[in-house]
Design an enzyme around this catalytic site. Structure first.
Site, PDB file in Angstrom:
ATOM      1  N   CYS A   1       0.797  -1.238   0.000  1.00 46.18           N
ATOM      2  CA  CYS A   1       0.000   0.000   0.000  1.00 46.18           C
ATOM      3  C   CYS A   1       0.829   1.287   0.000  1.00 46.18           C
ATOM      4  CB  CYS A   1      -0.936  -0.011   1.207  1.00 46.18           C
ATOM      5  SG  CYS A   1      -2.067  -1.404   1.171  1.00 46.18           S
TER       6      CYS A   1
HETATM    7  N1  LIG Z   1      -2.604  -5.770   1.704  1.00 47.01           N
HETATM    8  C1  LIG Z   1      -3.178  -4.763   2.323  1.00 47.01           C
HETATM    9  O1  LIG Z   1      -2.828  -4.465   3.463  1.00 47.01           O
HETATM   10  C2  LIG Z   1      -4.275  -3.965   1.698  1.00 47.01           C
HETATM   11  C3  LIG Z   1      -5.066  -3.135   2.505  1.00 47.01           C
HETATM   12  C4  LIG Z   1      -6.073  -2.388   1.929  1.00 47.01           C
HETATM   13  C5  LIG Z   1      -6.241  -2.446   0.549  1.00 47.01           C
HETATM   14  N2  LIG Z   1      -5.454  -3.242  -0.218  1.00 47.01           N
HETATM   15  C6  LIG Z   1      -5.704  -3.290  -1.661  1.00 47.01           C
HETATM   16  O2  LIG Z   1      -6.431  -4.484  -1.950  1.00 47.01           O
HETATM   17  C7  LIG Z   1      -6.069  -4.986  -3.238  1.00 47.01           C
HETATM   18  C8  LIG Z   1      -5.603  -6.425  -3.116  1.00 47.01           C
HETATM   19  O3  LIG Z   1      -4.419  -6.450  -2.350  1.00 47.01           O
HETATM   20  P1  LIG Z   1      -3.911  -7.757  -1.624  1.00 47.01           P
HETATM   21  O4  LIG Z   1      -2.861  -7.311  -0.670  1.00 47.01           O
HETATM   22  O5  LIG Z   1      -5.065  -8.549  -1.131  1.00 47.01           O
HETATM   23  O6  LIG Z   1      -3.230  -8.532  -2.858  1.00 47.01           O
HETATM   24  P2  LIG Z   1      -2.685 -10.049  -2.856  1.00 47.01           P
HETATM   25  O7  LIG Z   1      -1.597 -10.062  -3.855  1.00 47.01           O
HETATM   26  O8  LIG Z   1      -2.444 -10.516  -1.476  1.00 47.01           O
HETATM   27  O9  LIG Z   1      -3.913 -10.903  -3.414  1.00 47.01           O
HETATM   28  C9  LIG Z   1      -4.462 -10.703  -4.661  1.00 47.01           C
HETATM   29  C10 LIG Z   1      -4.985 -12.027  -5.188  1.00 47.01           C
HETATM   30  O10 LIG Z   1      -5.665 -11.726  -6.422  1.00 47.01           O
HETATM   31  C11 LIG Z   1      -5.387 -12.800  -7.329  1.00 47.01           C
HETATM   32  N3  LIG Z   1      -5.654 -12.304  -8.685  1.00 47.01           N
HETATM   33  C12 LIG Z   1      -4.875 -11.521  -9.462  1.00 47.01           C
HETATM   34  N4  LIG Z   1      -5.516 -11.248 -10.620  1.00 47.01           N
HETATM   35  C13 LIG Z   1      -6.715 -11.870 -10.560  1.00 47.01           C
HETATM   36  C14 LIG Z   1      -7.814 -11.953 -11.446  1.00 47.01           C
HETATM   37  N5  LIG Z   1      -7.810 -11.325 -12.628  1.00 47.01           N
HETATM   38  N6  LIG Z   1      -8.894 -12.694 -11.068  1.00 47.01           N
HETATM   39  C15 LIG Z   1      -8.900 -13.343  -9.864  1.00 47.01           C
HETATM   40  N7  LIG Z   1      -7.888 -13.282  -8.989  1.00 47.01           N
HETATM   41  C16 LIG Z   1      -6.805 -12.544  -9.328  1.00 47.01           C
HETATM   42  C17 LIG Z   1      -3.949 -13.162  -7.032  1.00 47.01           C
HETATM   43  O11 LIG Z   1      -3.649 -14.479  -7.479  1.00 47.01           O
HETATM   44  C18 LIG Z   1      -3.908 -13.054  -5.499  1.00 47.01           C
HETATM   45  O12 LIG Z   1      -4.224 -14.273  -4.867  1.00 47.01           O
HETATM   46  C19 LIG Z   1      -5.008  -4.033  -3.764  1.00 47.01           C
HETATM   47  O13 LIG Z   1      -5.619  -3.037  -4.543  1.00 47.01           O
HETATM   48  C20 LIG Z   1      -4.460  -3.395  -2.503  1.00 47.01           C
HETATM   49  O14 LIG Z   1      -3.919  -2.115  -2.738  1.00 47.01           O
HETATM   50  C21 LIG Z   1      -4.485  -4.023   0.326  1.00 47.01           C
END
Ligand SMILES: NC(=O)c1ccc[n+]([C@@H]2O[C@H](COP(=O)([O-])OP(=O)(O)OC[C@H]3O[C@@H](n4cnc5c(N)ncnc54)[C@H](O)[C@@H]3O)[C@@H](O)[C@H]2O)c1
Length: 433
Positions: free
Chosen positions: A263
């Site tokens: 983030c």
């Molecule tokens: N990690 C955090 O602390 C956090 C907090 C708030 C918001 N976010 C936001 O949430 C979103 C996700 O982040 P995250 O940390 O969960 O990511 P992550 O990488 O942990 O997980 C994302 C998942 O999405 C899957 N994926 C990718 N493309 C895909 C598709 N087309 N269809 C289905 N699945 C798909 C990946 O295989 C992975 O398992 C981002 O935009 C991030 O900025 C993250």
């Protein structure tokens, strides 16, 4: 209003998996969907890939109403609502990479049916939901606001901090239409006590970015203060502790070796990129990025300074890094400043090893892959120890008892007996008698 009760969550990572589990615990039927076969195999085997969801909790959800499937096997038509939680990274030039968001939208375009609700949760720039995300969804022939509902609802979870995943943390929702706002809010009330509705997806998108830019800018501010304190021979940690006794109008941020995770080092660039379309250069974001990105290099300089104090050069010295995850007590090492610290030290000829109780293997910024070593082996081998991440699981008393030379970037030596010139602290200089 429709009573939605069947959910699909696309993207089962740090954000999507806790959401899917929480919906299942609330009694809703949940399909977790991911492009990654490895991720689905891991989850089907009852193994959680993230710290905040234990294997037991995952298995309990799978025993209840949670099923998981790859995009090839999912049944999107069976869901009333689809939450999209896919990554929003930046590319090498720090521009937004909407590839996963548009990939998910393209997939949904071929699978959604009339009457469904699609909610984007990924952090992104204002205009994504109603712009490129909607356009990609509409490629399938259905129209947002007419044939299906569309909303944006950012996530606030802070991995490693259970309080951030609590029901008590309010959620924001901005719908493309009132119907979308109402449906998304009603669903999120199953898992959050308070849902705050906003006038548009764009406003909710910008609120989320404001939260993270705020953190990034304030971290940069204290990082810069740390550099000033080093020159002034003051202790930035003492200065921050002093200021933090003010019971109002001050919020504590601490300096360190740089920012990491999915983030803080990423999201601000989503805003500065979008701002440029409006002939607006966001100088706060550019400056904060500049300062935070330079911190790992400063750590390399501190290690050189520490070794120099003992008449040694970086080249040929054994440097042991403790902590490569991007923050304490998690295994998440994405964008960790340790990657630049280790690559920078290796580039200047040092030999590197690391210990991290949560991370077994780590890839540095130059692409070199190293396996972690046991703490005792590291302490016995290293000429200097560099503390990048202060996990609670590390025996810090042992580290400070067994090491003559430590570069402490996160004040892990606070409150410990240290010898004069044993510890060089970021923002504070050498330990004193
Ligand atoms: N990690 C955090 O602390 C956090 C907090 C708030 C918001 N976010 C936001 O949430 C979103 C996700 O982040 P995250 O940390 O969960 O990511 P992550 O990488 O942990 O997980 C994302 C998942 O999405 C899957 N994926 C990718 N493309 C895909 C598709 N087309 N269809 C289905 N699945 C798909 C990946 O295989 C992975 O398992 C981002 O935009 C991030 O900025 C993250």
């Amino acid at each position: 209003m429709t009573q939605d009760s069947r959910i699909a969550v696309m993207g089962l990572g740090y954000v999507g998996l806790p959401l899917a589990v929480a919906f299942a615990e609330a009694g809703l039927h949940v399909q977790g969907v991911d492009v990654s076969h490895a991720r689905i195999a891991e989850l089907t085997g009852g193994r959680s890939p993230i710290d905040d969801i234990t294997d037991e909790r995952l298995r309990a959800a799978l025993d209840r109403t949670l099923t998981v499937a790859t995009t090839a096997d999912a049944d999107i038509a069976a869901a009333d609502a689809i939450f999209v939680c896919v990554p929003t990274p930046i590319n090498a030039t720090k521009d937004p990479d909407l590839g996963p968001v548009l990939g998910a939208a393209g997939y949904l375009a071929a699978h959604i049916r009339r009457g469904q609700l699609v909610v984007l949760q990924s952090t992104t720039f204002p205009g994504t939901t109603v712009g490129p995300f909607r356009s990609a969804l509409e490629e399938g022939g259905l129209k947002a606001g007419e044939d299906f509902d569309l909303a944006y609802a950012p996530e606030r979870v802070n991995p490693g901090d259970p309080a951030s995943a609590s029901r008590a943390v309010p959620r924001l929702v901005g719908g493309f239409t009132q119907s979308a706002t109402d449906r998304a809010s009603a669903l999120l009330r199953h898992v959050n006590d308070r849902v705050v509705t906003m006038s548009s997806p764009d406003a909710a998108e910008l609120s989320k970015l404001l939260e993270n830019v705020f953190r990034n800018v304030n971290i940069a501010f204290v990082n810069q203060l740390a550099l000033l304190c080093e020159r002034m021979d003051l202790d930035v940690w003492e200065v921050i502790d002093g200021a933090a006794t003010k019971p109002f109008g001050f919020m504590r941020f601490t300096p360190g070796p740089g920012v990491g995770g999915h983030c803080i080092p990423v999201d601000p660039y989503y805003l500065s990129w979008r701002a440029r379309e409006f002939d607006f250069i966001d100088r706060f974001i550019e400056l904060a990025g500049d300062i935070n990105l330079a911190m790992p290099r400063h750590v390399v300089d501190l290690v050189a300074e520490a070794l120099n104090d003992r008449g040694r050069a970086l080249r040929g010295s054994n440097v042991g890094v403790i902590g490569v995850a991007f923050k304490p007590d998690v295994r998440d090492d994405r964008n960790s400043p340790a990657a630049d610290v280790i690559a920078g030290l290796a580039e200047r000829g040092a030999d590197l090893r690391f210990h991290d109780p949560h991370v077994a293997t780590f890839t540095d910024a130059a692409g070199a892959v190293r396996d972690g070593v046991d703490l005792e082996a590291l302490l016995a081998w290293a000429d200097v120890i560099v503390v990048v991440t202060a996990h609670r699981a590390v025996d810090w008393s042992r580290v400070y008892a067994a090491t003559d030379l430590v570069v402490d970037t996160v004040n892990s030596s606070a409150g410990r007996e240290t010898k004069p010139r044993q510890v060089l602290r970021l923002g504070a200089g050498w330990s004193r008698p």
